[in-house]
Design a protein around this motif. Structure first.
Motif, PDB file in Angstrom:
ATOM      1  N   ASP A  89       0.818  -1.213   0.000  1.00 55.47           N
ATOM      2  CA  ASP A  89       0.000   0.000   0.000  1.00 55.47           C
ATOM      3  C   ASP A  89       0.857   1.270   0.000  1.00 55.47           C
ATOM      4  OD1 ASP A  89      -2.148  -1.688   2.295  1.00 55.47           O
ATOM      5  OD2 ASP A  89      -2.522  -1.347   0.154  1.00 55.47           O
ATOM      6  N   THR A  90       2.161   1.101   0.131  1.00 59.75           N
ATOM      7  CA  THR A  90       3.059   2.245   0.113  1.00 59.75           C
ATOM      8  C   THR A  90       2.984   2.964  -1.229  1.00 59.75           C
ATOM      9  OG1 THR A  90       4.602   1.255   1.689  1.00 59.75           O
ATOM     10  CG2 THR A  90       5.488   2.945   0.215  1.00 59.75           C
ATOM     11  N   ALA A  91       2.704   4.259  -1.169  1.00 61.21           N
ATOM     12  CA  ALA A  91       2.525   5.050  -2.387  1.00 61.21           C
ATOM     13  C   ALA A  91       2.251   6.495  -1.997  1.00 61.21           C
ATOM     14  CB  ALA A  91       1.356   4.516  -3.210  1.00 61.21           C
ATOM     15  N   VAL A  92       2.242   7.336  -3.003  1.00 63.62           N
ATOM     16  CA  VAL A  92       1.718   8.693  -2.826  1.00 63.62           C
ATOM     17  C   VAL A  92       0.231   8.647  -3.155  1.00 63.62           C
ATOM     18  CG1 VAL A  92       1.840  11.083  -3.571  1.00 63.62           C
ATOM     19  CG2 VAL A  92       3.930   9.729  -3.414  1.00 63.62           C
ATOM     20  N   TYR A  93      -0.577   9.118  -2.249  1.00 62.03           N
ATOM     21  CA  TYR A  93      -2.029   9.091  -2.409  1.00 62.03           C
ATOM     22  C   TYR A  93      -2.524  10.478  -2.819  1.00 62.03           C
ATOM     23  CZ  TYR A  93      -2.318   4.414  -0.487  1.00 62.03           C
ATOM     24  OH  TYR A  93      -2.196   3.062  -0.311  1.00 62.03           O
ATOM     25  N   TYR A  94      -3.390  10.491  -3.846  1.00 63.84           N
ATOM     26  CA  TYR A  94      -3.900  11.730  -4.399  1.00 63.84           C
ATOM     27  C   TYR A  94      -5.419  11.793  -4.257  1.00 63.84           C
ATOM     28  CZ  TYR A  94       0.644  12.096  -6.720  1.00 63.84           C
ATOM     29  OH  TYR A  94       1.986  12.174  -6.992  1.00 63.84           O
ATOM     30  N   CYS A  95      -5.886  12.927  -3.822  1.00 64.96           N
ATOM     31  CA  CYS A  95      -7.317  13.191  -3.775  1.00 64.96           C
ATOM     32  C   CYS A  95      -7.777  13.669  -5.161  1.00 64.96           C
ATOM     33  CB  CYS A  95      -7.592  14.262  -2.734  1.00 64.96           C
ATOM     34  SG  CYS A  95      -9.304  14.747  -2.562  1.00 64.96           S
ATOM     35  N   ASN A  96      -8.978  13.296  -5.552  1.00 64.89           N
ATOM     36  CA  ASN A  96      -9.509  13.671  -6.859  1.00 64.89           C
ATOM     37  C   ASN A  96     -10.960  14.100  -6.734  1.00 64.89           C
ATOM     38  OD1 ASN A  96     -11.235  12.447  -9.344  1.00 64.89           O
ATOM     39  ND2 ASN A  96      -9.301  13.305 -10.068  1.00 64.89           N
ATOM     40  N   ALA A  97     -11.303  15.118  -7.497  1.00 65.66           N
ATOM     41  CA  ALA A  97     -12.705  15.545  -7.610  1.00 65.66           C
ATOM     42  C   ALA A  97     -13.077  15.547  -9.078  1.00 65.66           C
ATOM     43  CB  ALA A  97     -12.898  16.928  -7.017  1.00 65.66           C
ATOM     44  N   ASN A  98     -14.201  14.963  -9.385  1.00 69.06           N
ATOM     45  CA  ASN A  98     -14.623  14.863 -10.787  1.00 69.06           C
ATOM     46  C   ASN A  98     -16.074  15.275 -10.932  1.00 69.06           C
ATOM     47  OD1 ASN A  98     -15.879  13.049 -13.146  1.00 69.06           O
ATOM     48  ND2 ASN A  98     -13.736  13.515 -13.594  1.00 69.06           N
TER      49      ASN A  98
END
Length: 116
Positions: A89-98
């Motif tokens: 699960d290690t990663a950079v997590y990004y929030c998104n709005a669509n």
């Protein structure tokens, strides 16, 4: 100015938990499906979870049963509760709005590192 601000990343041991938060500015939140994506080193960005304005949730198979996405419309905030974390699960997590009105908008990433 439309903006997404994510927070809550960090270092956690395998099996631990973290909660990510993302606050949306303006009127974008109420009109948008919100989501979390992640990108691990050397890999493409991938969907983690999404939630529609009506509360319908969708998860990647790899996180089903471990992650929970939710939204608080009064606070213009989307959350990602991550339990039973694994090294993968290690990663950079990004929030998104669509949304139809605002299109596809990304927040700055927040680093999640799962390691002992």
């Amino acid at each position: 100015q439309v903006q997404l601000v994510g927070s809550g990343g960090g270092l956690v041991q395998p099996g631990g938990s973290l909660r990510l938060s993302c606050v949306a500015s303006g009127s974008i939140f109420s009109r948008s499906a919100m989501g979390w994506y992640r990108q691990a080193p050397g890999k493409e960005r991938e969907l983690v979870a999404t939630i529609t304005t009506g509360g319908v949730r969708n998860y990647a198979d790899s996180v089903k049963g471990r992650f929970t996405i939710s939204r608080d419309n009064a606070k213009n905030t989307v959350y990602l509760q991550m339990d039973s974390l694994k090294s993968e699960d290690t990663a950079v997590y990004y929030c998104n709005a669509n949304s139809y009105l605002y299109g596809n908008i990304w927040g700055r990433g927040t680093q999640v590192t799962v390691s002992s």
